[in-house]
Design a protein around this motif. Structure first.
Motif, PDB file in Angstrom:
ATOM      1  N   ALA A 163      24.211  20.141  -3.982  1.00  0.00           N
ATOM      2  CA  ALA A 163      24.618  19.842  -5.328  1.00  0.00           C
ATOM      3  C   ALA A 163      25.849  19.380  -5.276  1.00  0.00           C
ATOM      4  N   HIS A 164      26.837  19.921  -4.863  1.00  0.00           N
ATOM      5  CA  HIS A 164      28.216  19.365  -4.777  1.00  0.00           C
ATOM      6  C   HIS A 164      28.407  17.946  -4.348  1.00  0.00           C
ATOM      7  N   TRP A 165      27.700  17.822  -3.109  1.00  0.00           N
ATOM      8  CA  TRP A 165      27.687  16.463  -2.535  1.00  0.00           C
ATOM      9  C   TRP A 165      27.109  15.305  -3.634  1.00  0.00           C
ATOM     10  N   LEU A 166      26.125  15.713  -4.347  1.00  0.00           N
ATOM     11  CA  LEU A 166      25.619  15.082  -5.509  1.00  0.00           C
ATOM     12  C   LEU A 166      26.385  14.695  -6.471  1.00  0.00           C
ATOM     13  N   ARG A 167      27.243  15.695  -6.864  1.00  0.00           N
ATOM     14  CA  ARG A 167      27.989  15.844  -7.981  1.00  0.00           C
ATOM     15  C   ARG A 167      29.308  14.846  -7.707  1.00  0.00           C
ATOM     16  N   GLU A 168      29.857  15.066  -6.756  1.00  0.00           N
ATOM     17  CA  GLU A 168      31.064  14.242  -6.196  1.00  0.00           C
ATOM     18  C   GLU A 168      30.778  12.583  -6.214  1.00  0.00           C
ATOM     19  N   ALA A 169      29.451  12.582  -5.683  1.00  0.00           N
ATOM     20  CA  ALA A 169      29.203  11.194  -5.291  1.00  0.00           C
ATOM     21  C   ALA A 169      29.016  10.417  -6.714  1.00  0.00           C
ATOM     22  N   MET A 170      28.546  11.237  -7.589  1.00  0.00           N
ATOM     23  CA  MET A 170      28.157  10.501  -9.101  1.00  0.00           C
ATOM     24  C   MET A 170      29.660  10.110  -9.548  1.00  0.00           C
ATOM     25  N   THR A 171      30.612  10.813  -9.299  1.00  0.00           N
ATOM     26  CA  THR A 171      32.173  10.547  -9.866  1.00  0.00           C
ATOM     27  C   THR A 171      32.915   9.316  -9.002  1.00  0.00           C
ATOM     28  N   TYR A 172      32.755   9.420  -7.534  1.00  0.00           N
ATOM     29  CA  TYR A 172      33.594   8.841  -6.836  1.00  0.00           C
ATOM     30  C   TYR A 172      32.764   7.506  -6.128  1.00  0.00           C
ATOM     31  N   TRP A 173      31.613   7.270  -6.341  1.00  0.00           N
ATOM     32  CA  TRP A 173      30.847   6.389  -5.547  1.00  0.00           C
ATOM     33  C   TRP A 173      29.853   5.599  -6.700  1.00  0.00           C
ATOM     34  N   THR A 174      29.634   4.409  -5.993  1.00  0.00           N
ATOM     35  CA  THR A 174      28.443   3.800  -6.732  1.00  0.00           C
ATOM     36  C   THR A 174      27.480   3.137  -5.935  1.00  0.00           C
ATOM     37  N   GLN A 175      26.542   2.446  -6.488  1.00  0.00           N
ATOM     38  CA  GLN A 175      25.792   1.579  -5.800  1.00  0.00           C
ATOM     39  C   GLN A 175      26.110   0.140  -5.389  1.00  0.00           C
ATOM     40  N   ASP A 176      25.675  -0.502  -4.243  1.00  0.00           N
ATOM     41  CA  ASP A 176      25.765  -1.919  -4.181  1.00  0.00           C
ATOM     42  C   ASP A 176      25.027  -2.799  -5.308  1.00  0.00           C
ATOM     43  N   GLU A 177      24.115  -2.395  -5.492  1.00  0.00           N
ATOM     44  CA  GLU A 177      23.169  -3.524  -6.263  1.00  0.00           C
ATOM     45  C   GLU A 177      22.844  -2.775  -7.834  1.00  0.00           C
ATOM     46  N   LEU A 178      22.447  -3.645  -8.444  1.00  0.00           N
ATOM     47  CA  LEU A 178      21.998  -3.067  -9.735  1.00  0.00           C
ATOM     48  C   LEU A 178      20.398  -2.815  -9.594  1.00  0.00           C
ATOM     49  N   PRO A 179      20.017  -2.015 -10.820  1.00  0.00           N
ATOM     50  CA  PRO A 179      18.571  -1.504 -10.747  1.00  0.00           C
ATOM     51  C   PRO A 179      17.768  -2.761 -11.096  1.00  0.00           C
ATOM     52  N   GLU A 180      16.465  -2.736 -10.286  1.00  0.00           N
ATOM     53  CA  GLU A 180      15.537  -3.815 -10.768  1.00  0.00           C
ATOM     54  C   GLU A 180      14.905  -3.670 -12.227  1.00  0.00           C
ATOM     55  N   ARG A 181      14.580  -4.714 -12.787  1.00  0.00           N
ATOM     56  CA  ARG A 181      14.367  -4.895 -14.205  1.00  0.00           C
ATOM     57  C   ARG A 181      12.850  -4.852 -14.074  1.00  0.00           C
ATOM     58  N   LEU A 182      11.857  -4.092 -14.518  1.00  0.00           N
ATOM     59  CA  LEU A 182      10.558  -4.289 -14.851  1.00  0.00           C
ATOM     60  C   LEU A 182      10.109  -5.439 -15.616  1.00  0.00           C
ATOM     61  N   ASP A 183       9.366  -6.092 -14.765  1.00  0.00           N
ATOM     62  CA  ASP A 183       8.744  -7.361 -15.420  1.00  0.00           C
ATOM     63  C   ASP A 183       7.646  -6.994 -16.252  1.00  0.00           C
ATOM     64  N   PHE A 184       8.078  -7.097 -17.491  1.00  0.00           N
ATOM     65  CA  PHE A 184       7.342  -6.594 -18.801  1.00  0.00           C
ATOM     66  C   PHE A 184       6.549  -7.949 -19.114  1.00  0.00           C
ATOM     67  N   LYS A 185       5.304  -7.871 -19.441  1.00  0.00           N
ATOM     68  CA  LYS A 185       4.101  -8.997 -19.710  1.00  0.00           C
ATOM     69  C   LYS A 185       3.971  -8.651 -21.520  1.00  0.00           C
ATOM     70  N   VAL A 186       3.637  -9.483 -22.077  1.00  0.00           N
ATOM     71  CA  VAL A 186       3.040  -9.488 -23.322  1.00  0.00           C
ATOM     72  C   VAL A 186       1.697  -8.620 -23.392  1.00  0.00           C
ATOM     73  N   ILE A 187       1.614  -7.465 -23.936  1.00  0.00           N
ATOM     74  CA  ILE A 187       0.559  -6.582 -24.148  1.00  0.00           C
ATOM     75  C   ILE A 187      -0.161  -6.816 -25.150  1.00  0.00           C
ATOM     76  N   GLU A 188      -1.422  -6.243 -25.368  1.00  0.00           N
ATOM     77  CA  GLU A 188      -2.279  -6.234 -26.494  1.00  0.00           C
ATOM     78  C   GLU A 188      -1.466  -5.226 -27.480  1.00  0.00           C
ATOM     79  N   PRO A 189      -1.298  -5.664 -28.718  1.00  0.00           N
ATOM     80  CA  PRO A 189      -0.643  -4.919 -29.694  1.00  0.00           C
ATOM     81  C   PRO A 189      -1.193  -3.510 -30.044  1.00  0.00           C
ATOM     82  N   TYR A 190      -0.585  -2.595 -30.253  1.00  0.00           N
ATOM     83  CA  TYR A 190      -1.043  -1.334 -30.724  1.00  0.00           C
ATOM     84  C   TYR A 190      -1.598  -1.148 -32.000  1.00  0.00           C
TER      85      TYR A 190
END
Length: 427
Positions: A391-418
């Motif tokens: 838990a402490h490893w996770l905690r410290e990492a979230m303060t002092y490290w970050t990721q090399d890449e950005l998160p992938e965007r979901l490829d939303f398509k036009v859906i049938e309306p609700y």
């Protein structure tokens, strides 16, 4: 695993103990390994002051302005001072990582006389922003604080822009970089960043994290619908039964794998998200609104499971198991790794390298699944921050490290309306 106190290790980068950055550290940091796909944040990009100094800055933030959008809003009804220690750590981590990039962090409250009271940010007497129960201070039910929080996030974002995130949200990936490449970039097509709950053909944005520019047209419509539900029948005092409103016919109830009774309660609990789902799937020709097309073109949606709930894939939504594994200590030097330690390590490494954030679940979900990791960290004060544990490893990492890449965007398509027709017309 040995504790290093001189020199202090910050995200794996040694800083001489005689330096100013090292002197303000209140706890020694551990030399945990950095997983592939992550890197240490340069010390000059972090606010390395003491917790007390960070807390003082949070209590006295810069004045807010409608001309500046790099705002991060949290909400805690009784104020930051009375938040649980583990959620304070979440907020401090945001501050340490983002303040030097010009972000203003506000922990909004409803404390009489507080400069961070919501009344100092938006007009709480405006019936186009808040329902009668909020205006009268009569919001009730089992989850009144959560629903009060729901009602402040869209008015804040619509007026100022920025990010609203729950106090149970732990950030892993580079939030400033994603903002600068999307909402902070005038040439970007994206108006909203959030997490999509469920499959890619379903529209359900997680209300624990919203990012937008001011006056967002989707949030504007969803909030109108939410207010209509609260003000129905002379004014509701809680969200109980709102799922049955004739204004909401169209989308399926939330939580299809559960019993009908739980789905109804879950939808009432997350009624704000349900209103957003309908607005995302609404075509209203009279209003010139095409929700399905808007979503496909203007939302940067991140898959919620990998993006913020990956630990559940390892523990099958078993909060007690997640708590047990993360409470384990890492092997000592020369000690073999046990099967449980191996699993705990895989969880931490996967979350740090693949997840954009880590959402701690509370509220009604505890009634459905039992104790969650978040509820157990709340019950066992300090258990999320014991040096030498996963838990402490996770905690410290979230303060002092970050990721090399950005998160992938979901490829939303036009859906049938609700739904087709005016937003507030019964169907």
């Amino acid at each position: 695993m040995s504790i290093v106190s001189d020199p202090v290790l910050i995200g794996g980068a040694a800083i001489p103990a005689s330096s100013k950055e090292a002197q303000v550290q209140t706890l020694p940091l551990l030399a945990y390994p950095i997983p592939a796909g992550c890197h240490a944040i340069p010390a000059e990009e972090l606010d390395l002051r003491s917790d007390a100094e960070i807390d003082q800055s949070l209590a006295n933030p810069r004045p807010i302005s409608t001309d500046y959008q790099k705002n991060i809003f949290f909400f805690w009804h009784s104020g930051y001072e009375f938040m649980h220690p583990y959620t304070k750590r979440n907020v401090r981590a945001h501050y340490r990582r983002l303040a030097k990039f010009g972000w203003n962090i506000y922990v909004i409250n409803r404390v009489e006389g507080s400069p961070l009271n919501i009344v100092n940010f938006v007009d709480v007497t405006d019936p186009e922003l808040f329902p009668k129960a909020f205006l009268d201070g009569r919001i009730g039910g089992d989850f009144a604080p959560q629903h009060t929080s729901d009602l402040v996030r869209w008015p804040l974002l619509m007026k100022y822009g920025g990010i609203y995130t729950d106090v149970g949200q732990l950030q892993i990936g580079d939030l400033n970089r994603l903002w600068e490449q999307t909402l902070g970039n005038p040439d970007s097509p994206y108006d909203i960043i959030s997490y999509n709950l469920g499959p890619i053909d379903h529209r359900d944005l997680a209300n624990y994290f919203y990012a937008s520019r001011p006056n967002n047209p989707l949030f504007l419509r969803a909030h109108k619908l939410l207010l209509a539900l609260w003000n129905a029948d002379g004014g509701k005092l809680s969200t109980e039964g709102m799922h049955a409103s004739p204004l909401l016919k169209g989308p399926k109830l939330i939580g299809q794998r559960f019993s009908e009774e739980i789905r109804k309660k879950l939808t009432d609990y997350i009624i704000q998200g349900y209103c957003l789902t309908l607005a995302m799937g609404l075509i209203d020709d009279e209003d010139g609104w095409d929700g399905p097309t808007y979503c496909a073109e203007h939302i940067y949606a991140i898959d919620y499971m990998v993006g913020s709930q990956l630990i559940q894939q390892y523990t099958n939504w078993n909060g007690k198991e997640a708590f047990r594994l993360l409470s384990l200590s890492l092997p000592e030097d020369g000690e073999d790794e046990s099967d449980d330690q191996k699993k705990a390590r895989e969880i931490v490494e996967a979350c740090l390298s693949k997840s954009y954030s880590f959402k701690l679940a509370h509220g009604y979900i505890v009634q459905v699944f039992g104790d969650t990791l978040g509820s157990l960290w709340r019950k066992h004060d300090g258990s999320d921050y014991v040096p030498g544990t996963y838990a402490h490893w996770l905690r410290e990492a979230m303060t002092y490290w970050t990721q090399d890449e950005l998160p992938e965007r979901l490829d939303f398509k036009v859906i049938e309306p609700y739904k087709r027709g005016p937003l507030l017309r019964e169907s």
